[in-house]
Design a protein around this motif. Sequence first.
Motif, PDB file in Angstrom:
ATOM      1  N   MET A   1       0.825  -1.200   0.000  1.00 26.75           N
ATOM      2  CA  MET A   1       0.000   0.000   0.000  1.00 26.75           C
ATOM      3  C   MET A   1       0.874   1.271   0.000  1.00 26.75           C
ATOM      4  N   GLU A   2       1.903   1.258   0.828  1.00 24.84           N
ATOM      5  CA  GLU A   2       2.764   2.446   0.926  1.00 24.84           C
ATOM      6  C   GLU A   2       3.508   2.696  -0.369  1.00 24.84           C
ATOM      7  N   GLU A   3       3.941   1.610  -1.046  1.00 24.23           N
ATOM      8  CA  GLU A   3       4.665   1.772  -2.303  1.00 24.23           C
ATOM      9  C   GLU A   3       3.757   2.350  -3.387  1.00 24.23           C
ATOM     10  N   LYS A   4       2.486   1.927  -3.401  1.00 23.31           N
ATOM     11  CA  LYS A   4       1.542   2.469  -4.384  1.00 23.31           C
ATOM     12  C   LYS A   4       1.295   3.951  -4.148  1.00 23.31           C
ATOM     13  N   ILE A   5       1.172   4.349  -2.862  1.00 24.92           N
ATOM     14  CA  ILE A   5       0.927   5.759  -2.541  1.00 24.92           C
ATOM     15  C   ILE A   5       2.115   6.612  -2.967  1.00 24.92           C
ATOM     16  N   VAL A   6       3.318   6.134  -2.704  1.00 23.54           N
ATOM     17  CA  VAL A   6       4.518   6.872  -3.094  1.00 23.54           C
ATOM     18  C   VAL A   6       4.628   6.960  -4.603  1.00 23.54           C
ATOM     19  N   SER A   7       4.322   5.858  -5.294  1.00 21.70           N
ATOM     20  CA  SER A   7       4.407   5.851  -6.747  1.00 21.70           C
ATOM     21  C   SER A   7       3.413   6.824  -7.379  1.00 21.70           C
ATOM     22  N   LEU A   8       2.164   6.815  -6.878  1.00 23.62           N
ATOM     23  CA  LEU A   8       1.168   7.741  -7.412  1.00 23.62           C
ATOM     24  C   LEU A   8       1.529   9.188  -7.086  1.00 23.62           C
ATOM     25  N   LYS A   9       2.115   9.434  -5.894  1.00 28.74           N
ATOM     26  CA  LYS A   9       2.502  10.790  -5.524  1.00 28.74           C
ATOM     27  C   LYS A   9       3.611  11.306  -6.416  1.00 28.74           C
ATOM     28  N   GLN A  10       4.539  10.418  -6.776  1.00 28.99           N
ATOM     29  CA  GLN A  10       5.638  10.825  -7.655  1.00 28.99           C
ATOM     30  C   GLN A  10       5.146  11.075  -9.082  1.00 28.99           C
ATOM     31  N   GLN A  11       3.994  10.505  -9.412  1.00 24.75           N
ATOM     32  CA  GLN A  11       3.410  10.766 -10.744  1.00 24.75           C
ATOM     33  C   GLN A  11       2.696  12.102 -10.805  1.00 24.75           C
ATOM     34  N   GLY A  12       2.549  12.774  -9.668  1.00 25.86           N
ATOM     35  CA  GLY A  12       1.952  14.095  -9.660  1.00 25.86           C
ATOM     36  C   GLY A  12       0.571  14.164  -9.080  1.00 25.86           C
ATOM     37  N   LEU A  13       0.036  13.048  -8.587  1.00 29.72           N
ATOM     38  CA  LEU A  13      -1.304  13.066  -8.020  1.00 29.72           C
ATOM     39  C   LEU A  13      -1.277  13.677  -6.623  1.00 29.72           C
ATOM     40  N   THR A  14      -2.391  14.297  -6.263  1.00 29.36           N
ATOM     41  CA  THR A  14      -2.524  14.827  -4.914  1.00 29.36           C
ATOM     42  C   THR A  14      -2.943  13.711  -3.972  1.00 29.36           C
ATOM     43  N   LEU A  15      -2.817  13.979  -2.649  1.00 32.19           N
ATOM     44  CA  LEU A  15      -3.198  12.967  -1.667  1.00 32.19           C
ATOM     45  C   LEU A  15      -4.692  12.646  -1.752  1.00 32.19           C
ATOM     46  N   LYS A  16      -5.496  13.639  -2.058  1.00 33.90           N
ATOM     47  CA  LYS A  16      -6.941  13.413  -2.193  1.00 33.90           C
ATOM     48  C   LYS A  16      -7.237  12.528  -3.385  1.00 33.90           C
ATOM     49  N   GLN A  17      -6.535  12.757  -4.513  1.00 32.84           N
ATOM     50  CA  GLN A  17      -6.724  11.933  -5.701  1.00 32.84           C
ATOM     51  C   GLN A  17      -6.242  10.500  -5.459  1.00 32.84           C
ATOM     52  N   ILE A  18      -5.149  10.367  -4.701  1.00 32.85           N
ATOM     53  CA  ILE A  18      -4.638   9.024  -4.400  1.00 32.85           C
ATOM     54  C   ILE A  18      -5.631   8.255  -3.540  1.00 32.85           C
ATOM     55  N   ALA A  19      -6.242   8.946  -2.562  1.00 32.76           N
ATOM     56  CA  ALA A  19      -7.236   8.280  -1.712  1.00 32.76           C
ATOM     57  C   ALA A  19      -8.433   7.814  -2.536  1.00 32.76           C
TER      58      ALA A  19
END
Length: 254
Positions: A1-19
């Motif tokens: 789960m943590e790796e997916k959140i970091v990967s999506l964040k590095q792609q430019g998504l916001t925390l709200k979009q990742i959730a």
Amino acid sequence: MEEKIVSLKQQGLTLKQIAAELDVPIGKVQYAWRKWRNQQQEVEEVVPVKQKSNKKAKAKAKAKAPGSTSRKQVATAKETSDVNVSPLLTKGPEGYWQLPDRYNVDFLHAVVQSPNSVYVCWEVSDLVKETLELQFMRRWEELPKAFRILDVTLLDYASGHANRSYTFDLPEMTNSWFVRPLDPNTTYVFEFGIRTMEGEFLPIVASAPLDTPRAEPAGIGRFAEPVRRWQYGEVDSPELLDTLPKYAAYRHVR
């Protein structure tokens, strides 16, 4: 789960979009992202420390090499030698540095304790003692010691003038005294000396002029205007000299 959140964040998504993308609460995403950033900061802080330790190890190895002497060692040796020859310190019985009983110099210091009391300490060098012994043909211990108090308020002590003075005898081997009672808001000079064969006082060491504090608030009233005129040069001398002692009228406005 943590790796997916970091990967999506590095792609430019916001925390709200990742959730929304992972269908998890926003708080869980924020916690995972904050945890990962803290771990990265700890790693960045550890790396310079290791590099620094390697530099220290190389420096120590270089210092241990034959024929090399560090500047720090030279400075430490120099400081140690300076302490060993210091005239202000002596080696105690247990190896600790301690102050000597006397410094073999001529001085007299006065420290205000209260408006009516002053602490005075003094010392006379061996050279002066030997000179007086030759002059009076008596041992230093046999010469009568005395102490003089001079009130030099609004006067120049170097000119030899004083408003009043008081001299009293001291016990032998005395090097300090609490002088009291004194007047507040008064300028004093203290002298230590001996008495001659004729009973006259011969000063040896003297203090700098010392002002005792006021015992009451500064006076405001009938003396304020005469002092102001004298302070700003409107008159050549204080206006009350003909009727009052020159320090009595101004002791409340000094």
